[in-house]
Each structure stands twice: as C-alpha cells, then as structure tokens.
Design a protein around this motif. Structure first.
Motif, PDB file in Angstrom:
ATOM      1  N   ASP A   1      12.681  16.498 -16.885  1.00 51.78           N
ATOM      2  CA  ASP A   1      12.709  15.685 -18.103  1.00 51.78           C
ATOM      3  C   ASP A   1      12.003  16.371 -19.267  1.00 51.78           C
ATOM      4  O   ASP A   1      12.525  16.404 -20.395  1.00 51.78           O
ATOM      5  N   LEU A   2      10.831  16.933 -19.005  1.00 50.72           N
ATOM      6  CA  LEU A   2      10.099  17.607 -20.072  1.00 50.72           C
ATOM      7  C   LEU A   2      10.815  18.884 -20.514  1.00 50.72           C
ATOM      8  O   LEU A   2      10.877  19.202 -21.706  1.00 50.72           O
ATOM      9  N   GLY A   3      11.359  19.600 -19.543  1.00 52.30           N
ATOM     10  CA  GLY A   3      12.050  20.839 -19.859  1.00 52.30           C
ATOM     11  C   GLY A   3      13.310  20.618 -20.675  1.00 52.30           C
ATOM     12  O   GLY A   3      13.543  21.298 -21.678  1.00 52.30           O
ATOM     13  N   THR A   4      14.128  19.675 -20.269  1.00 55.35           N
ATOM     14  CA  THR A   4      15.370  19.442 -21.015  1.00 55.35           C
ATOM     15  C   THR A   4      15.087  18.935 -22.422  1.00 55.35           C
ATOM     16  O   THR A   4      15.813  19.281 -23.374  1.00 55.35           O
ATOM     17  N   ALA A   5      14.044  18.142 -22.604  1.00 53.96           N
ATOM     18  CA  ALA A   5      13.674  17.698 -23.951  1.00 53.96           C
ATOM     19  C   ALA A   5      13.250  18.886 -24.806  1.00 53.96           C
ATOM     20  O   ALA A   5      13.608  18.987 -25.994  1.00 53.96           O
ATOM     21  N   GLU A   6      12.497  19.804 -24.220  1.00 54.59           N
ATOM     22  CA  GLU A   6      12.052  20.992 -24.949  1.00 54.59           C
ATOM     23  C   GLU A   6      13.235  21.881 -25.318  1.00 54.59           C
ATOM     24  O   GLU A   6      13.322  22.391 -26.450  1.00 54.59           O
ATOM     25  N   PHE A   7      14.175  22.053 -24.419  1.00 53.14           N
ATOM     26  CA  PHE A   7      15.313  22.923 -24.693  1.00 53.14           C
ATOM     27  C   PHE A   7      16.222  22.322 -25.759  1.00 53.14           C
ATOM     28  O   PHE A   7      16.750  23.041 -26.614  1.00 53.14           O
ATOM     29  N   ARG A   8      16.393  21.014 -25.729  1.00 53.19           N
ATOM     30  CA  ARG A   8      17.174  20.353 -26.774  1.00 53.19           C
ATOM     31  C   ARG A   8      16.515  20.560 -28.142  1.00 53.19           C
ATOM     32  O   ARG A   8      17.185  20.797 -29.147  1.00 53.19           O
ATOM     33  N   ARG A   9      15.185  20.513 -28.171  1.00 55.63           N
ATOM     34  CA  ARG A   9      14.445  20.727 -29.421  1.00 55.63           C
ATOM     35  C   ARG A   9      14.673  22.135 -29.970  1.00 55.63           C
ATOM     36  O   ARG A   9      14.783  22.327 -31.188  1.00 55.63           O
TER      37      ARG A   9
ATOM     38  N   PHE B   1      21.942  16.286 -23.556  1.00 56.03           N
ATOM     39  CA  PHE B   1      23.071  17.211 -23.454  1.00 56.03           C
ATOM     40  C   PHE B   1      24.388  16.493 -23.178  1.00 56.03           C
ATOM     41  O   PHE B   1      24.407  15.338 -22.752  1.00 56.03           O
ATOM     42  N   GLU B   2      25.471  17.218 -23.413  1.00 56.30           N
ATOM     43  CA  GLU B   2      26.811  16.712 -23.127  1.00 56.30           C
ATOM     44  C   GLU B   2      27.695  17.908 -22.751  1.00 56.30           C
ATOM     45  O   GLU B   2      27.253  19.057 -22.792  1.00 56.30           O
ATOM     46  N   ASP B   3      28.946  17.626 -22.386  1.00 57.20           N
ATOM     47  CA  ASP B   3      29.928  18.678 -22.096  1.00 57.20           C
ATOM     48  C   ASP B   3      29.424  19.681 -21.053  1.00 57.20           C
ATOM     49  O   ASP B   3      29.402  20.898 -21.265  1.00 57.20           O
ATOM     50  N   VAL B   4      29.016  19.181 -19.893  1.00 58.33           N
ATOM     51  CA  VAL B   4      28.479  20.046 -18.848  1.00 58.33           C
ATOM     52  C   VAL B   4      29.587  20.912 -18.241  1.00 58.33           C
ATOM     53  O   VAL B   4      30.680  20.427 -17.936  1.00 58.33           O
ATOM     54  N   VAL B   5      29.293  22.197 -18.078  1.00 54.87           N
ATOM     55  CA  VAL B   5      30.247  23.167 -17.532  1.00 54.87           C
ATOM     56  C   VAL B   5      29.586  23.907 -16.375  1.00 54.87           C
ATOM     57  O   VAL B   5      28.410  24.276 -16.459  1.00 54.87           O
ATOM     58  N   PHE B   6      30.336  24.133 -15.300  1.00 51.11           N
ATOM     59  CA  PHE B   6      29.842  24.929 -14.177  1.00 51.11           C
ATOM     60  C   PHE B   6      30.638  26.224 -14.093  1.00 51.11           C
ATOM     61  O   PHE B   6      31.877  26.215 -14.148  1.00 51.11           O
ATOM     62  N   LEU B   7      29.936  27.358 -13.959  1.00 51.37           N
ATOM     63  CA  LEU B   7      30.573  28.667 -13.877  1.00 51.37           C
ATOM     64  C   LEU B   7      30.070  29.403 -12.638  1.00 51.37           C
ATOM     65  O   LEU B   7      28.911  29.253 -12.248  1.00 51.37           O
ATOM     66  N   GLU B   8      30.935  30.206 -12.060  1.00 49.22           N
ATOM     67  CA  GLU B   8      30.551  30.968 -10.874  1.00 49.22           C
ATOM     68  C   GLU B   8      31.239  32.322 -10.895  1.00 49.22           C
ATOM     69  O   GLU B   8      32.410  32.439 -11.236  1.00 49.22           O
ATOM     70  N   GLY B   9      30.499  33.360 -10.559  1.00 45.64           N
ATOM     71  CA  GLY B   9      31.056  34.708 -10.503  1.00 45.64           C
ATOM     72  C   GLY B   9      30.344  35.530  -9.445  1.00 45.64           C
ATOM     73  O   GLY B   9      29.228  35.200  -9.034  1.00 45.64           O
ATOM     74  N   ARG B  10      30.961  36.614  -9.002  1.00 48.01           N
ATOM     75  CA  ARG B  10      30.383  37.458  -7.962  1.00 48.01           C
ATOM     76  C   ARG B  10      30.379  38.916  -8.401  1.00 48.01           C
ATOM     77  O   ARG B  10      31.245  39.363  -9.149  1.00 48.01           O
ATOM     78  N   HIS B  11      29.386  39.640  -7.920  1.00 46.90           N
ATOM     79  CA  HIS B  11      29.403  41.088  -8.050  1.00 46.90           C
ATOM     80  C   HIS B  11      28.718  41.691  -6.826  1.00 46.90           C
ATOM     81  O   HIS B  11      27.828  41.085  -6.236  1.00 46.90           O
ATOM     82  N   THR B  12      29.170  42.865  -6.424  1.00 42.03           N
ATOM     83  CA  THR B  12      28.699  43.506  -5.192  1.00 42.03           C
ATOM     84  C   THR B  12      27.957  44.792  -5.534  1.00 42.03           C
ATOM     85  O   THR B  12      28.379  45.555  -6.407  1.00 42.03           O
ATOM     86  N   VAL B  13      26.839  45.018  -4.832  1.00 40.49           N
ATOM     87  CA  VAL B  13      26.038  46.216  -5.056  1.00 40.49           C
ATOM     88  C   VAL B  13      25.755  46.900  -3.728  1.00 40.49           C
ATOM     89  O   VAL B  13      25.743  46.265  -2.670  1.00 40.49           O
TER      90      VAL B  13
END
Length: 261
Positions: free
Chosen positions: A122-130, A191-203
């Motif tokens: 809760d505190l973190g998301t308020a700070e990031f919105r600010r 916040f609004e419009d939540v998006v989830f992204l996923e990607g892979r890379h191999t090392v």
C-alpha cells in the motif's frame, strides 16, 4: 562465508556476488514495456526503485531513456552499482520503495526489478503513483530461472527443500506476492490498465558463475543458515563436477499498470 548475520532484505555483504553473477532480464520484455509509453523512450524519464547494483537500471539506460534514476536503501549495493554503471547516464540516490525522496511527477516509468516483494504494497504503490506523470506506468518484474525442462536444475533446486522442508522462496516470481499481483494491482486505486508480460532468454554460465548466482540470493541463505547453505553449495558442486557450463533459461515476468488520474 558467513550467512549467520544476514537478514531478510538486507543485501549487505552480497553486493559483489550480486553484481558479478546476477543475470539481466529479457530484452523483449523491456521493448514491450517501452511500447506501453505514450512517447518514445528518449522523451521519457525512468526511475528504478530497489535498483540494487543497477542491472535493470542499465538496461533502461540502454533502452534510450532520457534519464534514469536508480534508488536503493543499501549503501554497499549503491556503491557497487555506481562503480559498475560509470559508462551509463544513471543518477544514484538513497531511498526505499515507501519513501524514495524524489519529487512529485518526475517519471514516466517507475520500476522495481526483483525487489517489489520487499516493499509494503500500500505504501509503495502510493509512492509510485506520486512519482508518475499522467499516463505514466509502474512495472514490477522478476527473472527467475525456468528449470522445468532441465532435470539437473530441478534436482538442484529440490535439494533446498530436502535440507529445509519448510523453506519458502520469498523472491520467486512464481510464488507469494506474484500469485495475486494482477488482482491486487487491478484493485489498487492508484493504477489501472494492468498488463502482464512474459519473456525468456537463455545463457551459458560457467559452473563458477552458476554457483555465484546462488551466493547472491538473500532469502535462501537466510532460511538455510550457514551450515545448510554450505551443504547445498557442496551438493551443487558435486552434481556439476563433470560439466564446464550450465545452460540456464531465465523467465522474465512483468506486471505493468498505468497511473490512475
């Protein structure tokens, strides 16, 4: 190696291993996140909170952002990050997720890479919105190893629970906070419009490098304790004795949300 003095979330003593051995994030996910912005990266400012030694902050700088500010509460991590980021236009400052010390509306992108699980939600998301300008985006991302198709790596990770059956991975992007993060961000008034992204890379990692990654992990060392963590490393060395390299796939998982106006 002295893990007895380690505390959850305190990376003092781990900065060198963290900087030397931790892998980056899938470049495809970085590109997708930049694509969410309403302007090109060179017209946008990014703030990376819980930046550690600057792995993701440097990727943002390479992505072409007009400015990148890296924030971390740990002096050793910041000092190591500044040393390793001299060729990048990154500004460093002390601060934490709940209180960055940065001015209002200073960023178009605010990120936490492999660190949001340490912050009060809760505190973190308020700070990031600010910190965000209208239309700006917050992103929390992690890059756990994807081991499902590699029996050797599955067995190595299983040794953790053989040593400590009640071990709980705090920072894994497949457990804990991440199981409910989409719902929590969707319900968050900031916040609004939540998006989830996923990607892979191999090392391809040397055995030393693979072991070094484990030596940089805070929550495993704290929970196992010094003796069991040494036993774990010995087991890993034994399992890898005939190998020169370890092929490791990393799974970048990112949750992004736009600032609510």
């Amino acid at each position: 190696m002295n893990t007895g003095s380690l505390k959850h979330g305190d990376f003092t003593g781990l900065a060198e291993n963290y900087s030397k051995y931790r892998e980056g994030y899938a470049p495809t996910v970085r590109s997708a996140l930049i694509g969410l912005l309403d302007r090109s990266a060179d017209q946008c400012d990014a703030v990376d909170v819980g930046a550690g030694t600057g792995i993701w902050a440097r990727m943002l700088a390479e992505g072409g952002f007009r400015s990148v500010t890296a924030v971390d509460p740990n002096e050793e991590m910041r000092t190591t990050g500044m040393r390793d980021s001299k060729q990048f236009p990154i500004q460093w400052r002390a601060g934490k997720g709940e209180d960055t010390g940065l001015p209002d509306a200073c960023a178009d992108l605010v990120s936490m890479a492999s660190s949001f699980h340490w912050v009060d939600f809760d505190l973190g998301t308020a700070e990031f919105r600010r910190l965000l300008r209208p239309g700006g985006w917050f992103v929390a991302l992690w890059n756990p190893r994807h081991i499902d198709d590699n029996p050797l790596l599955v067995d190595i990770e299983a040794e953790l629970t053989r040593l400590k059956p009640d071990l709980r991975r705090v920072s894994s992007a497949r457990t804990g906070l991440n199981e409910t993060l989409t719902d929590r961000l969707t319900a968050c008034p900031h916040f609004e419009d939540v998006v989830f992204l996923e990607g892979r890379h191999t090392v391809q990692q040397s055995v030393e490098h693979y072991l070094g990654v484990w030596k940089s992990v805070n929550d495993v060392q704290v929970q196992l304790g010094e003796e069991n963590f040494r036993k774990f490393l010995d087991y890993v060395k034994e399992r890898l004795v005939d190998l020169e390299t370890v092929e490791t796939t990393y799974l970048t998982r990112a949750w992004a949300a736009r600032r609510a106006d």
